[in-house]
Design an enzyme around this catalytic site. Structure first.
Site, PDB file in Angstrom:
ATOM      1  N   GLY A  89       9.898   3.291   7.258  1.00 28.38           N
ATOM      2  CA  GLY A  89      11.246   3.676   6.894  1.00 28.38           C
ATOM      3  C   GLY A  89      11.337   4.172   5.461  1.00 28.38           C
ATOM      4  CG  LEU A  90      11.914   2.126   2.359  1.00 28.79           C
ATOM      5  CD1 LEU A  90      10.882   1.570   1.388  1.00 28.79           C
ATOM      6  CD2 LEU A  90      13.315   1.710   1.948  1.00 28.79           C
ATOM      7  CB  CYS A  91      11.972   8.591   5.133  1.00 29.95           C
ATOM      8  SG  CYS A  91      11.854   7.920   6.798  1.00 29.95           S
ATOM      9  N   GLY A  92      15.510   7.950   4.275  1.00 32.73           N
ATOM     10  CA  GLY A  92      16.843   8.460   4.543  1.00 32.73           C
ATOM     11  C   GLY A  92      17.188   8.435   6.020  1.00 32.73           C
TER      12      GLY A  92
END
Length: 294
Positions: A89-92
């Site tokens: 994750g951590l990709c908008g």
């Protein structure tokens, strides 16, 4: 009101988070260039493959012996959705936008009375879709053990799709991925895999020159070989586009997170300074009041 110690701890925590987001942004920027070059290099090959298939399909016309991957089963009751997302994750909104497109497509098919089956390629898409379509998910392909996704992984997914089609498990297959346009623009895309789509721009390019080709062996024999390869190439192209889109989305998201952390640090520092000044002023007033009382 929070104490000075609590404010100091909060500021230190946000600064630590800012360092992490800044580092992730720099790593994503370094990986983006390589992923973007790989995705752009794969596009001409996929386009040329589609052009060859379009030319072959046009030359054989309405031949009754055409492969089923080109003509389909003659029905569209069962649809297979191959949803490709990231493993992390951590990709908008990168993963959620692909899952949203697949969910909307699945809901429209269910509303028409169709049967859907889902193959999830990537952990994040599986985590999102299983909340709604847990019974429809028939397989989950985990690619976390592979540092860089290559043609071997696309071929593995392609073989799974072809084997299920040969077994008569579905009639139509659709690939979902995110096409890379720029760092701030990734386009969720749905592309039909089976029956193979060979018309449109590829067909116009193939027939635009008016050239006549002779094939050896026969067109049907070549189609039997090229159609499975074309399916794998489309999946491989989708995975490469996803890799570039993921890094671009992560770079943009981490840049926003870094700037937000900086603004939060400024705000908390201002609150800390005001609180500290208020305490100093209060202590001075108490000292002066005590001196006057004496």
């Amino acid at each position: 009101m929070a104490s000075l110690k609590d404010l100091r701890n909060r500021i230190a925590s946000v600064k630590a988070t800012q360092k992490i987001t800044k580092a992730m942004q720099m790593v994503a920027a370094a990986k983006l260039r390589r992923a973007q070059l790989a995705a752009e290099a794969a596009r001409p090959y996929a386009t040329r493959m589609a052009s060859v298939l379009a030319n072959l399909a046009a030359s054989v016309g309405g031949d009754a012996d055409l492969p089923r991957m080109l003509t389909g089963t003659g029905d569209d009751k069962t649809h297979l959705l191959v949803v490709c997302t990231a493993e992390r994750g951590l990709c908008g909104a990168f993963n959620s936008s692909i899952a949203r497109l697949a969910r909307e497509h699945a809901n429209s098919l269910l509303a028409e009375g169709k049967t859907i089956k889902i193959i999830c390629v990537g952990k994040k898409g599986h985590d999102i879709l299983r909340r709604t379509f847990a019974k429809q998910i028939i397989e989950f392909v985990d690619l976390r053990e592979f540092r860089n996704v290559g043609y071997e992984q696309a071929d593995m997914v392609g073989r799974k799709v072809i084997e299920r089609f040969a077994a008569g498990e579905f009639d139509v297959a659709t690939l979902f991925y995110s096409r890379f346009r720029s760092v701030i623009a990734q386009i969720p895309t749905a592309q039909q895999l089976i029956p193979a789509q060979v018309a449109g721009e590829a067909g116009a390019e193939a027939g635009g020159g008016g050239a006549i080709y002779e094939y050896e062996p026969s067109q049907n024999a070549i189609l039997d070989q090229l159609l499975p390869r074309n399916l794998t190439v489309q999946i491989f192209t989708g995975l490469l586009e996803n890799a570039a889109s993921e890094q671009g989305a992560r770079m943009s998201a981490m840049d926003s997170a870094t700037r937000n952390a900086g603004e939060m640090i400024k705000k908390q520092t201002l609150i800390y300074n005001r609180t500290r000044q208020a305490q100093i002023t209060k202590e001075l007033i108490e000292i002066i009041s005590g001196a006057e009382a004496l």
